[in-house]
Write an enzyme that holds these catalytic residues in place. Structure first.
Site, PDB file in Angstrom:
ATOM      1  N   LYS A   1      32.410  43.258  28.757  1.00 12.13           N
ATOM      2  CA  LYS A   1      31.760  42.284  27.880  1.00 12.13           C
ATOM      3  C   LYS A   1      30.869  41.375  28.699  1.00 12.13           C
ATOM      4  O   LYS A   1      31.154  41.090  29.854  1.00 12.13           O
ATOM      5  CB  LYS A   1      32.791  41.317  27.266  1.00 12.13           C
ATOM      6  CG  LYS A   1      33.828  41.861  26.408  1.00 12.13           C
ATOM      7  CD  LYS A   1      34.401  40.770  25.512  1.00 12.13           C
ATOM      8  CE  LYS A   1      35.131  39.647  26.242  1.00 12.13           C
ATOM      9  NZ  LYS A   1      35.825  38.744  25.318  1.00 12.13           N
TER      10      LYS A   1
ATOM     11  N   LYS B   1      45.903  35.761  34.892  1.00 14.22           N
ATOM     12  CA  LYS B   1      45.529  34.661  35.796  1.00 14.22           C
ATOM     13  C   LYS B   1      46.384  34.690  37.064  1.00 14.22           C
ATOM     14  O   LYS B   1      45.878  34.459  38.168  1.00 14.22           O
ATOM     15  CB  LYS B   1      45.702  33.300  35.099  1.00 14.22           C
ATOM     16  CG  LYS B   1      44.698  33.060  33.996  1.00 14.22           C
ATOM     17  CD  LYS B   1      43.430  32.458  34.561  1.00 14.22           C
ATOM     18  CE  LYS B   1      42.170  32.700  33.740  1.00 14.22           C
ATOM     19  NZ  LYS B   1      42.238  32.452  32.322  1.00 14.22           N
TER      20      LYS B   1
ATOM     21  N   LYS C   1      31.139  35.493  32.278  1.00 13.73           N
ATOM     22  CA  LYS C   1      31.025  35.052  33.659  1.00 13.73           C
ATOM     23  C   LYS C   1      31.631  36.035  34.646  1.00 13.73           C
ATOM     24  O   LYS C   1      31.116  36.218  35.746  1.00 13.73           O
ATOM     25  CB  LYS C   1      31.697  33.681  33.826  1.00 13.73           C
ATOM     26  CG  LYS C   1      30.729  32.653  34.371  1.00 13.73           C
ATOM     27  CD  LYS C   1      31.376  31.310  34.595  1.00 13.73           C
ATOM     28  CE  LYS C   1      32.266  31.300  35.812  1.00 13.73           C
ATOM     29  NZ  LYS C   1      32.846  30.012  36.126  1.00 13.73           N
TER      30      LYS C   1
END
Ligand code: TRP
Length: 336
Positions: free
Chosen positions: A200, A117, A203
């Site tokens: 994967k 992040k 979003k």
């Protein structure tokens, strides 16, 4: 009930970052639905966690509500499980505060998801992000859950949950908290790839590469017909490149075994036409998603029913949380 036949307690949640997709369904939801037959389950919408990215009030509310609707549409049963919004359980926030007193900067900074992040969003490195693992520990331990259905990417967080449980227990010479273990990720989960050939479904791979449970048939068809493929195998029994393997993974998830075999065979004989495979995949995908989409619409339209379920979930979750917090506050030294 005696200690011996006490059922395991399961707890898990999903962050409301948008509509649920096929990856969430096969990676989490479907597993939740199975677990509720065997265990006492607590499933929540992680709408405290979502504040790390500063949603607007409307987005916060609508996204959280939508996840709850999708939980119910997928088969989570409010009669069997406790289904609730994390923010309806402020007890979680109190336990989070207690865990934070014994969580160290060094260990929090070393968490992989935190480092990711920081890299992705260097301008929003807030304390909520840093203490994500203590909030997650509070979510789980507020119900003294022993089993947590999560994917591999959450293993490290769960490890930290055990650390905070253990640390609290030894600090206060108590056995307040169990040490929860992952459940259901032992190969039972079907991996759902994105439609763009790699990674994967989710979003981060973009809307066009992701099939949402709310996608209409025409949207699903369009997305699948545009999925990445190649010009076809040139040798018999050739190993499949990633984007082709991905199409087969999706086929395995939603189509009949005969259909998968049929296309496997064509592939191995170099006679496959990806247009045909995609057409079949699109139809099987529509047949799979459409009943779910319809259920989502139905559940979402019943405002009163939804209200009742939310209130009931809140009440049950609070009863469990109050029991734990009472004990926790007492061992810490508060006399109320
Ligand atoms: N961290 C989880 C995720 O991103 C969501 C989550 C929050 C969770 N609290 C939890 C999962 C407690 C299981 C238990 O997917």
């Amino acid at each position: 009930m005696t200690e011996n036949n006490k059922r395991d307690i399961v707890c898990s949640g999903i962050r409301p970052t948008g509509n649920l997709h096929l990856g969430n369904y096969f990676g989490a939801l479907r597993n939740f639905v199975k677990l509720q037959e065997q265990y006492d389950c607590y499933f929540f919408v992680a709408d405290y966690h979502s504040l790390t990215t500063h949603p607007t009030p409307d987005n916060l509310y609508l996204n959280a509500r939508q996840i709850l609707i999708q939980y119910l549409a997928a088969g989570l049963d409010p009669e069997r499980s406790t289904i609730y919004f994390q923010s309806d359980l402020p007890q979680t926030a109190e336990l989070y505060l207690f865990f934070n007193m014994n969580a160290y900067l060094g260990e929090l900074e070393r968490v992989t998801s935190f480092k990711d992040k920081v890299r992705q969003n260097p301008n929003n490195v807030n304390a909520g992000l840093l203490t994500y693992p203590t909030l997650m520990a509070a979510d789980i331990l507020i119900h003294k859950a022993t089993r947590v259905p999560v994917g591999k990417d959450q293993e490290q967080h769960l490890e930290m949950t055990r650390t905070y449980a253990q640390r609290f227990n030894s600090m206060y010479g108590s056995e307040v908290f169990p040490l929860p273990q992952a459940v259901g990720s032992e190969g039972g989960l079907v991996k759902i790839p994105a439609l763009n050939g790699s990674g994967k479904m989710g979003k981060s791979e973009g809307e066009a590469s992701t099939i949402f449970l709310t996608d209409e048939p025409s949207v699903i068809r369009k997305k699948i017909m545009k999925a990445k493929s190649d010009s076809g195998p040139t040798e018999m029994n050739q190993r499949k490149p990633e984007e082709i393997e991905n199409l087969f993974s999706l086929l395995r998830a939603v189509s009949k075994p005969e259909t998968v075999e049929y296309f496997e065979d064509l592939y191995n004989r170099c006679q496959i036409r990806y247009g045909d495979l995609k057409k079949q995949l699109a139809e099987d995908m529509v047949a799979f998603v459409e009943p779910l989409r319809q259920r989502i619409l139905e559940v979402g339209a019943d405002e009163q029913g939804l209200r009742r379920i939310i209130d009931r979930g809140k009440e049950k979750a609070r009863a469990s949380a109050d029991r734990t917090l009472h004990e926790v506050r007492h061992v810490i030294g508060y006399r109320d």
